[in-house]
Design an enzyme around this catalytic site. Sequence first.
Site, PDB file in Angstrom:
ATOM      1  N   ASP A 104      -9.044  -0.897   7.926  1.00 17.47           N
ATOM      2  CA  ASP A 104      -9.496  -2.069   7.120  1.00 17.47           C
ATOM      3  C   ASP A 104      -8.913  -3.309   7.474  1.00 17.47           C
ATOM      4  O   ASP A 104      -8.692  -4.339   6.781  1.00 17.47           O
ATOM      5  CB  ASP A 104      -9.030  -1.902   5.648  1.00 17.47           C
ATOM      6  CG  ASP A 104      -7.551  -1.684   5.542  1.00 17.47           C
ATOM      7  OD1 ASP A 104      -7.042  -1.767   6.414  1.00 17.47           O
ATOM      8  OD2 ASP A 104      -7.169  -1.822   4.241  1.00 17.47           O
ATOM      9  N   ASP A 164       0.917  -1.091  -0.078  1.00 21.63           N
ATOM     10  CA  ASP A 164       0.122   0.043   0.021  1.00 21.63           C
ATOM     11  C   ASP A 164       1.031   1.154   0.069  1.00 21.63           C
ATOM     12  O   ASP A 164       2.063   1.035   0.137  1.00 21.63           O
ATOM     13  CB  ASP A 164      -0.982   0.010   1.218  1.00 21.63           C
ATOM     14  CG  ASP A 164      -0.404  -0.253   2.462  1.00 21.63           C
ATOM     15  OD1 ASP A 164       0.845  -0.366   2.575  1.00 21.63           O
ATOM     16  OD2 ASP A 164      -1.013  -0.340   3.580  1.00 21.63           O
ATOM     17  N   ASP A 194      -1.220  -1.901   6.832  1.00 24.30           N
ATOM     18  CA  ASP A 194      -1.208  -1.496   8.061  1.00 24.30           C
ATOM     19  C   ASP A 194      -2.556  -1.928   8.895  1.00 24.30           C
ATOM     20  O   ASP A 194      -2.643  -2.044   9.946  1.00 24.30           O
ATOM     21  CB  ASP A 194      -0.771  -0.174   8.318  1.00 24.30           C
ATOM     22  CG  ASP A 194      -1.654   0.647   7.535  1.00 24.30           C
ATOM     23  OD1 ASP A 194      -2.842   0.275   6.956  1.00 24.30           O
ATOM     24  OD2 ASP A 194      -1.267   1.988   7.171  1.00 24.30           O
TER      25      ASP A 194
HETATM   26  N1  LIG Z   1      -9.520  10.057   8.591  1.00 26.70           N
HETATM   27  C1  LIG Z   1     -10.074  10.348   7.603  1.00 26.70           C
HETATM   28  N2  LIG Z   1     -10.973  10.941   7.516  1.00 26.70           N
HETATM   29  C2  LIG Z   1     -11.723  11.583   6.264  1.00 26.70           C
HETATM   30  N3  LIG Z   1     -11.169  10.866   4.994  1.00 26.70           N
HETATM   31  C3  LIG Z   1      -9.909  10.116   4.922  1.00 26.70           C
HETATM   32  C4  LIG Z   1      -9.376   9.737   6.159  1.00 26.70           C
HETATM   33  N4  LIG Z   1      -8.404   9.260   6.157  1.00 26.70           N
HETATM   34  C5  LIG Z   1      -8.303   9.100   4.727  1.00 26.70           C
HETATM   35  N5  LIG Z   1      -9.300   9.674   4.034  1.00 26.70           N
HETATM   36  C6  LIG Z   1      -9.708   9.885   2.710  1.00 26.70           C
HETATM   37  O1  LIG Z   1      -9.883   8.253   2.222  1.00 26.70           O
HETATM   38  C7  LIG Z   1      -8.976   8.008   1.235  1.00 26.70           C
HETATM   39  C8  LIG Z   1      -8.616   6.619   1.248  1.00 26.70           C
HETATM   40  O2  LIG Z   1      -8.425   6.281   2.511  1.00 26.70           O
HETATM   41  P1  LIG Z   1      -7.982   4.597   2.681  1.00 26.70           P
HETATM   42  O3  LIG Z   1      -8.055   4.436   3.987  1.00 26.70           O
HETATM   43  O4  LIG Z   1      -8.751   3.786   1.664  1.00 26.70           O
HETATM   44  O5  LIG Z   1      -6.555   4.671   2.349  1.00 26.70           O
HETATM   45  P2  LIG Z   1      -5.373   4.408   3.105  1.00 26.70           P
HETATM   46  O6  LIG Z   1      -5.322   3.235   3.837  1.00 26.70           O
HETATM   47  O7  LIG Z   1      -4.962   5.770   3.920  1.00 26.70           O
HETATM   48  O8  LIG Z   1      -4.096   4.416   1.995  1.00 26.70           O
HETATM   49  P3  LIG Z   1      -3.186   3.326   1.530  1.00 26.70           P
HETATM   50  O9  LIG Z   1      -4.017   2.080   1.091  1.00 26.70           O
HETATM   51  O10 LIG Z   1      -2.167   3.929   0.525  1.00 26.70           O
HETATM   52  O11 LIG Z   1      -2.544   2.980   2.782  1.00 26.70           O
HETATM   53  C9  LIG Z   1      -7.793   9.137   1.222  1.00 26.70           C
HETATM   54  O12 LIG Z   1      -7.622   9.555  -0.115  1.00 26.70           O
HETATM   55  C10 LIG Z   1      -8.448  10.358   1.852  1.00 26.70           C
HETATM   56  O13 LIG Z   1      -9.026  11.141   0.852  1.00 26.70           O
HETATM   57 CA   LIG Z   2      -4.468   0.970   3.607  1.00 26.68          CA
END
Ligand SMILES: Nc1ncnc2c1ncn2[C@@H]1O[C@H](COP(=O)(O)OP(=O)(O)OP(=O)(O)O)[C@@H](O)[C@H]1O
Ligand SMILES: [Ca+2]
Length: 940
Positions: A824, A515, A820
Amino acid sequence: MKGIEEEEAKSKEERMTTRSSCSSNGLLPSSASPKKTDDLEVGQPIKEFELDGDDDDDPFDIAHTKNAPLEILRRWRQAALVLNASRRFRYTLDLKKEEEKEQRRRMVRSHAQVIRAALLFRLAGERQIVLGPSATPPTVTGDYAIGLEELASMTRDHNIYSLQQCGGVKGLSNMLKTNLATGIVGDENDLIKRMNTFGTNRYPQKKGRSFLRFLWEAWQDLTLIILIVAAIASLGLGIKTEGLSHGWYDGVSISFAVMLVIIVTAVSDYRQSLQFQNLNKEKQNIQLEVMRGGRIMKISIFDIVVGDVVPLRIGDQVPADGILITGHSLAIDESSMTGESKIVHKDQNAPFLMSGCKVADGIGTMLVTGVGINTEWGLLMASISEDTGEETPLQVRLNGLATFIGIAGLAVALSVLAVLLGRYFTGNTKNPDGSVQFTKGETTVSKAVDGVIKILTIAVTIVVVAVPEGLPLAVTLTLAYSMRKMMADKALANIQVRRLSACETMGSSTTICSDKTGTLTLNQMTVVEAYVGNQKINPPDDPSQLQSEAGFLLCEGIAQNTTGNVFVPKDGGDVEISGSPTEKAILSWALGMKFDVLRAESKILHVFPFNSEKKRGGVAIQTADSKVHIHWKGAAEMVLASCTGYLDSNGSLQSIDKEMDFFKVAIDDMAACSLRCVAIAYRPYELDKVPTDEESLGKWVLPEDELVLLAIVGIKDPCRPGVKDAVRICTAAGVKVRMVTGDNIQTAKAIALECGILSSRADATEPNIIEGKVFRAYSEKEREIIAKKITVMGRSSPNDKLLLVQALRKGGEVVAVTGDGTNDAPALHETITKADIGLSMGIQGTEVAKESSDIVILDDNFASVVKVVRWGRSVYANIQKFIQFQLTVNVGALVINVVAAVSSGDVPLNTVQVSLSLSLICILFQLIMLILAYASICLL
Ligand SMILES: Nc1ncnc2c1ncn2[C@@H]1O[C@H](COP(=O)(O)OP(=O)(O)OP(=O)(O)O)[C@@H](O)[C@H]1O
Ligand SMILES: [Ca+2]
């Protein structure tokens, strides 16, 4: 009494259901496991291993030993010709122990009180540790209005009635001198008092086995027993035929060799068990956040005390027994305690939380009411020793090979036996002086018996030589050895290996799905661009721009719609901000606001916690003047799509239609500069439409249409230094790096270009770079073809990662996955267990992610992943070399012996040499490893 009966009935039920739950700590029911059990009932154990889609008929070609159910592993072992099970399955999964664990779990559940009393009694006898007061403390203890026993039994029995008598959580917190909002005071005095009254969150560890035990176990091995018998036989024969002065040579030297083998085995096993113990200690020492004195701090799970207020998030492990204070969509996976894979929802009607369970969804805070051996989890941990054993794929395959050679050896030995006996009894064998060895009617019975024993010894020798007992053991040893090396190696200090097989698989991996956030980037986020209304503000953190009407609503949303926290020390120290990096960035962007004041001004009605699936999080609040505001915050283009208006600089509501393109361009521009875009929006709502009773409020789906856009922020998260090199090394070594991220596809592309995952802009076309929802829409077959080409996947949901991993594996890749698990965890748990090898992040990683992974990258750095690959390859190469060596020895010795036995009636490589070489191989092997381990580091 009735309670006990109920418990028993329940545990009976459990007994029937637990058969199918193979992984006791599985967060979610593995979708494949019930199917496997069904297949099992049909009675086709060997077919089990083709579940992964391998067409290969070889029963030992188990692609995934990782999650094979116990029953299957047992049958697999039975299917193998195991001359000496104890040796071959040493330090593989202990099936008996696994079963024992299951039984323990049931026992602890039904007889918790009794087991605890027994444990306390034993500890008192040993005077090992004093855990709180003795078994019968007074009801009211010292400073607290409630005693240990009362508290423990309330929690253990989930007695909601006595909780109500205490005045609910609020009343209980007063009794425990805890402030539900700010936690306990948490100074040393306070902590000591709590520990003295209610105990600590530790449990006595089961002692490891002593060295003598290992010595005792080492000789109980069929090969060695055969050798011991051979030693006695040859001692007797020797003395009888050659006299006392010369006849003892053979027998004694065999005994010496046997002893050497026993000692070497015991020492190596003992060291390995120490190593496992260390590993377990490390694993158990979980770091988590608690609220003390109004600030969030990170402490070890062992330092939790009764009265602590602990925030819970998806993926966390419940660190102690406790009672829910507040929670939103909180769901707990209790399978590690109950043995059933069932997700239980927690709210005010079911507020009891059991230590050791995992948070499967939602957020919440809990009040700790039971720690250490006052919890069922503590009792369970005190009565079982955790096992790290497992079968590795290579071991399984080698077991097959060893079995094959063993059977061949046995067949050869039997034919040689038949031939030699035939020749002996038909008078076709002669003594050195030329006389015939056996003549019917003339040779005495005792002479004939001696002759037969000699022939038998030859046959036994052939069997012993032929069966490569050492093969699977050698792999185990190699892996254990490499692990030890690795732990000692400074360059690899940031890697924690949780499963032996990790070393093996990592070396053969062909692709890594990583990721982005935190692994490829630093996870240090700052807001560098911001639009409030349709105005770009410059500099982005200019507080004067937030004074407007829109600014006020924005601050309200930021303060209330967050899982983070701001702590302003009274003595004027630095402001402390906690929470996920994204939350922290947004909170510190709006730091000019009065966080505490804003939070006190309105009341939270309902929360929809952020998750990676929906990519947004929301909250409904009621303001002081009884208005309802619903605040949303999430992935920019997705939130924007639900907006119908925005607030302009004067604070008046404008339709978004005209400005839609402006906002879209703004987002794309920010994303192209590798910024993570988050939109913040809100909508007013009618108070009378908000559900009033708790139950329907809990189920209320927050409206997410007709939103009013308040702001869009662009968050910078720099690429990690060193990642570019790491990616280059991987690519050069034939390991393809793929990025699977929840972020905007443009952001993903920009970062991928920056760190070399995409080599040029020309590469950035579909399907090289693809959105999660596009990939999802393909059929399974199409996905299999496309998966190979995918380099970057943006806006992926947690499940897309799983789909990608499955498609890649189908296509024959050996897949490593990093993640991590923030937001999810359950899906990542699935993905990691389905991948060939799972890596989790030590800093940002959740407990669930770490627990299901094979390797923990302690510094969250992608560059460390490369080190693991490199090191895995050297291990793999070493194993290969060793196997070649051992097989050559075995097959060579077998051929020589058979030829010699048939032609001359004796074996040149007798038991002495065999047993000596057995022990020598062990020693030699250690030496070879030592030399090769470093030599082959440069293999990558
Ligand atoms: N705490 C939060 N509150 C609101 N929006 C968020 C928050 N964290 C992330 N986002 C939004 O959600 C999107 C994706 O989040 P997601 O959790 O799917 O990815 P991630 O796990 O943070 O990234 P990666 O998969 O690269 O590790 C981000 O691009 C951001 O716009
Ligand atoms: Ca992630």
